[in-house]
Design an enzyme around this catalytic site. Structure first.
Site, PDB file in Angstrom:
ATOM      1  N   ASP A   1     -11.076 -28.519  18.239  1.00  0.00           N
ATOM      2  CA  ASP A   1      -9.693 -28.104  18.005  1.00  0.00           C
ATOM      3  C   ASP A   1      -9.006 -29.087  17.068  1.00  0.00           C
ATOM      4  OD1 ASP A   1      -7.097 -27.149  18.250  1.00  0.00           O
ATOM      5  OD2 ASP A   1      -6.854 -27.768  20.338  1.00  0.00           O
TER       6      ASP A   1
ATOM      7  N   ASP B   1      -1.367 -23.587  23.195  1.00  0.00           N
ATOM      8  CA  ASP B   1      -1.093 -25.026  23.196  1.00  0.00           C
ATOM      9  C   ASP B   1       0.192 -25.318  23.950  1.00  0.00           C
ATOM     10  OD1 ASP B   1      -3.214 -26.288  21.635  1.00  0.00           O
ATOM     11  OD2 ASP B   1      -2.510 -24.997  20.008  1.00  0.00           O
TER      12      ASP B   1
ATOM     13  N   SER C   1      -5.315 -20.209  17.614  1.00  0.00           N
ATOM     14  CA  SER C   1      -4.239 -20.901  18.332  1.00  0.00           C
ATOM     15  C   SER C   1      -2.906 -20.288  17.941  1.00  0.00           C
ATOM     16  CB  SER C   1      -4.240 -22.387  17.980  1.00  0.00           C
ATOM     17  OG  SER C   1      -2.985 -22.951  18.340  1.00  0.00           O
TER      18      SER C   1
ATOM     19  N   HIS D   1      -4.469 -24.949  26.719  1.00  0.00           N
ATOM     20  CA  HIS D   1      -4.743 -26.370  26.456  1.00  0.00           C
ATOM     21  C   HIS D   1      -3.487 -27.147  26.860  1.00  0.00           C
ATOM     22  CE1 HIS D   1      -5.400 -29.508  22.958  1.00  0.00           C
ATOM     23  NE2 HIS D   1      -5.472 -30.065  24.151  1.00  0.00           N
TER      24      HIS D   1
ATOM     25  N   MET E   1      -1.328 -30.149  27.097  1.00  0.00           N
ATOM     26  CA  MET E   1      -1.040 -31.491  26.566  1.00  0.00           C
ATOM     27  C   MET E   1       0.238 -31.966  27.238  1.00  0.00           C
ATOM     28  SD  MET E   1      -2.034 -30.513  22.662  1.00  0.00           S
ATOM     29  CE  MET E   1      -1.857 -28.773  23.051  1.00  0.00           C
TER      30      MET E   1
ATOM     31  N   MET F   1     -11.170 -32.983  20.587  1.00  0.00           N
ATOM     32  CA  MET F   1     -10.091 -32.869  19.594  1.00  0.00           C
ATOM     33  C   MET F   1     -10.530 -33.466  18.258  1.00  0.00           C
ATOM     34  SD  MET F   1      -7.617 -31.301  21.075  1.00  0.00           S
ATOM     35  CE  MET F   1      -6.454 -31.413  19.711  1.00  0.00           C
TER      36      MET F   1
ATOM     37  N   HIS G   1      -6.028 -19.249  22.078  1.00  0.00           N
ATOM     38  CA  HIS G   1      -5.772 -20.629  22.479  1.00  0.00           C
ATOM     39  C   HIS G   1      -4.256 -20.840  22.566  1.00  0.00           C
ATOM     40  CE1 HIS G   1      -6.930 -24.929  22.625  1.00  0.00           C
ATOM     41  NE2 HIS G   1      -5.885 -25.162  21.844  1.00  0.00           N
TER      42      HIS G   1
ATOM     43  N   MET H   1       2.698 -28.119  25.243  1.00  0.00           N
ATOM     44  CA  MET H   1       3.099 -29.512  24.988  1.00  0.00           C
ATOM     45  C   MET H   1       4.429 -29.796  25.683  1.00  0.00           C
ATOM     46  SD  MET H   1       2.180 -29.885  20.955  1.00  0.00           S
ATOM     47  CE  MET H   1       0.721 -29.103  20.241  1.00  0.00           C
TER      48      MET H   1
ATOM     49  N   GLY I   1      -7.656 -28.804  12.645  1.00  0.00           N
ATOM     50  CA  GLY I   1      -8.100 -28.840  11.254  1.00  0.00           C
ATOM     51  C   GLY I   1      -9.331 -28.005  10.977  1.00  0.00           C
TER      52      GLY I   1
HETATM   53  C1  DX5 Z   1      -2.984 -29.583  18.194  1.00  0.00           C
HETATM   54  C2  DX5 Z   1      -3.336 -28.335  18.950  1.00  0.00           C
HETATM   55  C3  DX5 Z   1      -4.174 -27.412  18.158  1.00  0.00           C
HETATM   56  C4  DX5 Z   1      -3.498 -26.867  16.946  1.00  0.00           C
HETATM   57  C5  DX5 Z   1      -4.558 -26.456  15.962  1.00  0.00           C
HETATM   58  O1  DX5 Z   1      -2.328 -30.457  19.007  1.00  0.00           O
HETATM   59  O2  DX5 Z   1      -4.033 -28.673  20.129  1.00  0.00           O
HETATM   60  O3  DX5 Z   1      -4.682 -26.360  18.973  1.00  0.00           O
HETATM   61  O4  DX5 Z   1      -2.675 -25.760  17.213  1.00  0.00           O
HETATM   62  O5  DX5 Z   1      -3.953 -26.171  14.746  1.00  0.00           O
HETATM   63  P1  DX5 Z   1      -4.704 -26.349  13.356  1.00  0.00           P
HETATM   64  O6  DX5 Z   1      -5.915 -25.464  13.423  1.00  0.00           O
HETATM   65  O7  DX5 Z   1      -3.695 -25.906  12.358  1.00  0.00           O
HETATM   66  O8  DX5 Z   1      -5.083 -27.796  13.252  1.00  0.00           O
HETATM   67 ZN    ZN Z   2      -5.069 -26.996  21.190  1.00  0.00          ZN
END
Ligand code: DX5
Ligand code: ZN
Length: 226
Positions: A175, A35, A8, A66, A68, A137, A33, A37, A177
């Site tokens: 996705d 993200d 990501s 992804h 969001m 998630m 990936h 937002m 942690g």
């Molecule tokens: C969280 C994102 C993830 C995030 C993952 O909202 O959707 O894709 O970037 O980051 P880590 O792997 O550090 O949890």
């Molecule tokens: Zn993500």
């Protein structure tokens, strides 16, 4: 099929994003990936189609976006034109999920649905015949670097069981942690694609991708799935 690793770029250093994209690509990432937002569906702002367009020429690795955002249907065309290969949308956001999935497919890329940690697996079932990806998630979306939620593991297992039983052509993505310690857990539970931000970027990208893949493959082997 072998486990896929999806770095990501949210955890990359944005002052040298191009280099980080190339590093992940050279490290053998299976997809990148992205993200997205909007500060409304989640309390953070990240990147839009302009960033995707600017990094698209740097690699042939597929881009996995992804979304969001509150109205994902409004952004399908812009991201497809910018060069993404798939778009995943939350079942919790404010849209006609089925219509958005169709719009993504009609635009020529792969659709997927996403479930927040608190959303039961059943909410995705009506769409699984029409998507290529199910993203489960393992943190509440909004930020990189959060702790993996082990309480989501049974949902990954339920998804695996359902997809196999129904012979669906859906890849299960996780996705949030995902690091070397949690990768085997999700792989054992049945995940196909592991997204990782802070487990891969910004330093030692190649080593991190390799270590994550190795850890995931161990987990997959212990599940007796090939
Ligand atoms: C969280 C994102 C993830 C995030 C993952 O909202 O959707 O894709 O970037 O980051 P880590 O792997 O550090 O949890
Ligand atoms: Zn993500």
């Amino acid at each position: 099929m072998a486990i896929k690793i999806a770095p990501s770029i949210l955890s990359a250093r944005f002052d040298r994003l191009g280099d980080q994209v190339r590093e992940a690509s050279d490290a053998g990432a299976d997809m990148l990936h992205i993200d997205v937002m909007d500060g409304h569906f989640v309390p953070n702002l990240t990147m839009g189609p302009a960033i995707v367009k600017s990094i698209r020429p740097l690699t042939t690795v597929p881009f996995d976006a992804h979304l969001m955002v509150t109205h994902p249907q409004d952004f399908v065309k812009a991201f497809v034109e910018a060069g993404v290969d798939d778009l995943t949308v939350h079942v919790e956001s404010d849209h006609d999920v089925r219509a958005t999935i169709r719009a993504i497919r009609d635009a020529g890329v792969s659709p997927g649905v996403v479930l927040n940690p608190a959303t039961p697996f059943e909410k995705s079932v009506p769409y699984l015949g029409d998507v290529d990806l199910l993203l489960v998630m393992t943190v509440h979306p909004g930020f990189s670097g959060q702790a993996f939620r082990a309480d989501v593991v049974p949902k990954i297992r339920a998804a695996r069981k359902y997809v196999d039983q129904e012979h669906l052509a859906v890849e299960i993505q996780v996705d949030g942690g995902i690091k070397v310690d949690t990768a085997p857990v999700v792989a054992e539970a049945g995940a196909d694609i592991l997204v990782s931000g802070s487990g891969i970027f910004p330093d030692r990208v190649r080593e991190n991708v390799m270590a994550l893949r190795r850890a995931a493959e161990k987990g997959r082997a212990s599940s007796k799935r090939i």
